[in-house]
Design an enzyme around this catalytic site. Structure first.
Site, PDB file in Angstrom:
ATOM      1  N   LYS A  20       0.814  -1.217   0.000  1.00  0.00           N
ATOM      2  CA  LYS A  20       0.000   0.000   0.000  1.00  0.00           C
ATOM      3  C   LYS A  20       0.854   1.278   0.000  1.00  0.00           C
ATOM      4  O   LYS A  20       0.596   2.193  -0.761  1.00  0.00           O
ATOM      5  CB  LYS A  20      -0.934   0.049   1.229  1.00  0.00           C
ATOM      6  CG  LYS A  20      -1.936  -1.085   1.302  1.00  0.00           C
ATOM      7  CD  LYS A  20      -2.946  -0.856   2.411  1.00  0.00           C
ATOM      8  CE  LYS A  20      -2.327  -0.786   3.793  1.00  0.00           C
ATOM      9  NZ  LYS A  20      -1.725  -2.035   4.283  1.00  0.00           N
ATOM     10  N   ARG A  95      -9.330   1.438   8.905  1.00  0.00           N
ATOM     11  CA  ARG A  95      -8.936   0.074   9.256  1.00  0.00           C
ATOM     12  C   ARG A  95     -10.077  -0.685   9.918  1.00  0.00           C
ATOM     13  O   ARG A  95      -9.906  -1.829  10.311  1.00  0.00           O
ATOM     14  CB  ARG A  95      -7.746   0.123  10.209  1.00  0.00           C
ATOM     15  CG  ARG A  95      -6.423  -0.215   9.528  1.00  0.00           C
ATOM     16  CD  ARG A  95      -5.347  -0.099  10.555  1.00  0.00           C
ATOM     17  NE  ARG A  95      -4.157  -0.834  10.310  1.00  0.00           N
ATOM     18  CZ  ARG A  95      -3.065  -0.349   9.742  1.00  0.00           C
ATOM     19  NH1 ARG A  95      -3.053   0.850   9.231  1.00  0.00           N
ATOM     20  NH2 ARG A  95      -1.985  -1.079   9.676  1.00  0.00           N
ATOM     21  N   ARG A 134      11.531  -6.012   4.855  1.00  0.00           N
ATOM     22  CA  ARG A 134      11.206  -4.618   4.544  1.00  0.00           C
ATOM     23  C   ARG A 134      12.159  -3.631   5.221  1.00  0.00           C
ATOM     24  O   ARG A 134      12.543  -3.799   6.368  1.00  0.00           O
ATOM     25  CB  ARG A 134       9.770  -4.334   5.006  1.00  0.00           C
ATOM     26  CG  ARG A 134       9.332  -2.921   4.740  1.00  0.00           C
ATOM     27  CD  ARG A 134       7.865  -2.831   4.674  1.00  0.00           C
ATOM     28  NE  ARG A 134       7.231  -2.863   5.987  1.00  0.00           N
ATOM     29  CZ  ARG A 134       5.933  -2.599   6.170  1.00  0.00           C
ATOM     30  NH1 ARG A 134       5.175  -2.304   5.136  1.00  0.00           N
ATOM     31  NH2 ARG A 134       5.417  -2.639   7.365  1.00  0.00           N
ATOM     32  N   ARG A 167      11.500  -1.641  10.614  1.00  0.00           N
ATOM     33  CA  ARG A 167      10.496  -1.237  11.599  1.00  0.00           C
ATOM     34  C   ARG A 167      10.452  -2.215  12.769  1.00  0.00           C
ATOM     35  O   ARG A 167      10.510  -3.417  12.565  1.00  0.00           O
ATOM     36  CB  ARG A 167       9.108  -1.175  10.942  1.00  0.00           C
ATOM     37  CG  ARG A 167       8.822   0.166  10.299  1.00  0.00           C
ATOM     38  CD  ARG A 167       7.564   0.155   9.504  1.00  0.00           C
ATOM     39  NE  ARG A 167       6.403  -0.401  10.186  1.00  0.00           N
ATOM     40  CZ  ARG A 167       5.168  -0.367   9.695  1.00  0.00           C
ATOM     41  NH1 ARG A 167       4.957   0.217   8.538  1.00  0.00           N
ATOM     42  NH2 ARG A 167       4.173  -0.877  10.352  1.00  0.00           N
ATOM     43  N   ARG A 178      -0.351  -8.417  13.841  1.00  0.00           N
ATOM     44  CA  ARG A 178      -0.859  -7.426  12.877  1.00  0.00           C
ATOM     45  C   ARG A 178      -1.722  -8.108  11.813  1.00  0.00           C
ATOM     46  O   ARG A 178      -2.731  -7.552  11.385  1.00  0.00           O
ATOM     47  CB  ARG A 178       0.307  -6.667  12.238  1.00  0.00           C
ATOM     48  CG  ARG A 178       0.923  -5.655  13.210  1.00  0.00           C
ATOM     49  CD  ARG A 178       2.279  -5.194  12.758  1.00  0.00           C
ATOM     50  NE  ARG A 178       2.254  -4.503  11.484  1.00  0.00           N
ATOM     51  CZ  ARG A 178       3.278  -4.469  10.645  1.00  0.00           C
ATOM     52  NH1 ARG A 178       4.398  -5.084  10.923  1.00  0.00           N
ATOM     53  NH2 ARG A 178       3.183  -3.804   9.520  1.00  0.00           N
TER      54      ARG A 178
HETATM   55  P1  AMP Z   1       1.079   0.689   9.264  1.00  0.00           P
HETATM   56  O1  AMP Z   1       2.264   1.561   9.047  1.00  0.00           O
HETATM   57  O2  AMP Z   1      -0.107   1.079   8.438  1.00  0.00           O
HETATM   58  O3  AMP Z   1       1.400  -0.781   9.151  1.00  0.00           O
HETATM   59  O4  AMP Z   1       0.629   0.925  10.788  1.00  0.00           O
HETATM   60  C1  AMP Z   1       1.498   0.627  11.871  1.00  0.00           C
HETATM   61  C2  AMP Z   1       0.713   0.609  13.163  1.00  0.00           C
HETATM   62  O5  AMP Z   1       0.133   1.910  13.395  1.00  0.00           O
HETATM   63  C3  AMP Z   1      -0.481  -0.348  13.200  1.00  0.00           C
HETATM   64  O6  AMP Z   1      -0.107  -1.675  13.553  1.00  0.00           O
HETATM   65  C4  AMP Z   1      -1.366   0.305  14.258  1.00  0.00           C
HETATM   66  O7  AMP Z   1      -0.895   0.052  15.561  1.00  0.00           O
HETATM   67  C5  AMP Z   1      -1.165   1.795  13.954  1.00  0.00           C
HETATM   68  N1  AMP Z   1      -2.155   2.289  12.969  1.00  0.00           N
HETATM   69  C6  AMP Z   1      -1.919   2.713  11.703  1.00  0.00           C
HETATM   70  N2  AMP Z   1      -3.049   3.088  11.094  1.00  0.00           N
HETATM   71  C7  AMP Z   1      -4.050   2.901  11.990  1.00  0.00           C
HETATM   72  C8  AMP Z   1      -5.455   3.080  11.952  1.00  0.00           C
HETATM   73  N3  AMP Z   1      -6.085   3.525  10.855  1.00  0.00           N
HETATM   74  N4  AMP Z   1      -6.161   2.779  13.071  1.00  0.00           N
HETATM   75  C9  AMP Z   1      -5.547   2.328  14.192  1.00  0.00           C
HETATM   76  N5  AMP Z   1      -4.224   2.109  14.289  1.00  0.00           N
HETATM   77  C10 AMP Z   1      -3.477   2.389  13.201  1.00  0.00           C
END
Ligand code: AMP
Length: 225
Positions: A20, A95, A134, A167, A178
């Site tokens: 994404k 989400r 990654r 990360r 996740r």
């Molecule tokens: P990502 O970079 O999108 O994989 O997000 C990393 C982490 O940020 C996720 O595992 C959540 O803990 C938090 N996070 C990101 N986007 C959201 C969202 N829309 N709602 C809730 N938590 C989020």
């Protein structure tokens, strides 16, 4: 599609590691849109040691969702900035259904709407392989993969010269949580947006260029059709 179409709002749906972030950057560049990634916004807050960052960290470290009211308020704030004028590619938001409804409401207040939702589908075992290799740029958040999409110079971002890092939540245990969180809370949005007539699905496997082409065609078809 005319890439000068105004106020095009696209949501990218897909599991963690489905591409994404990388594809959002590419779509933004092609269509003149702004990339809004909630994960990046949380990580920026974390780096700046804001209260929001401290709060988000406890959830992110576990691989679970930050509470909706916190996330929605952060997105609302982000949408107040002038750079989203031409439209947005949302990555990692919404989400769950509460966030999806909040997004529609926020956009409606601005006289806008979600125009297309692209679901990037990738097989589970490929997801795990992608996440474990990654690398992310500390400065501009560009995403690489040790094997599939390595930077030209090891450890250095091609785009901005920033330092690449892995990360903390890309470790096997957090990845597992996740993926579970995704399946339980986010995957149902596929059906939600299908019912709304906004969903289009693309295969996330193949080269970055191939996936970008599919995404562009999908958005084109959805917006034109
Ligand atoms: P990502 O970079 O999108 O994989 O997000 C990393 C982490 O940020 C996720 O595992 C959540 O803990 C938090 N996070 C990101 N986007 C959201 C969202 N829309 N709602 C809730 N938590 C989020």
């Amino acid at each position: 599609m005319n890439s000068a179409v105004h106020k095009l709002n696209i949501v990218l749906l897909g599991a963690p590691g489905s591409g994404k972030g990388t594809q959002a950057d590419r779509l933004c560049e092609k269509l003149g849109l702004t990339h809004v990634a909630t994960g990046d916004l949380f990580r920026e807050n974390l780096r700046n040691e804001t209260e929001l960052g401290k709060l988000a960290k406890s959830y992110m470290d576990k691989g679970i969702l930050v509470p909706d009211e916190v996330t929605i308020a952060m997105v609302k704030d982000r949408l107040m900035r002038p750079d989203i004028e031409g439209g947005v590619v949302f990555d990692g938001f919404p989400r769950n259904q509460t966030q999806a409804e909040a997004l529609s409401a926020m956009l409606a207040e601005m006289g806008q709407q979600v125009n297309a939702v692209v679901y990037i589908r990738v097989a589970d075992d490929e997801i795990v392989e992608r996440l474990s290799g990654r690398l992310i740029c500390r400065r501009c958040q560009a995403s690489y993969h040790k094997k599939f999409n390595p930077p030209k110079v090891e450890g250095v971002c091609d785009v901005c010269g920033g330092e690449l890092y892995q990360r903390a939540d890309d470790n096997p245990e957090t990845v597992r949580t996740r993926l579970e969180t995704y399946k339980e809370q986010t995957a149902p949005l596929v059906e939600y947006y299908q019912k709304a007539g906004l969903l289009v699905e693309v295969a996330g496997e193949g080269t970055l260029d191939e996936v970008t082409e599919r995404l562009l065609a999908a958005v084109d078809g959805k917006v034109a059709g």
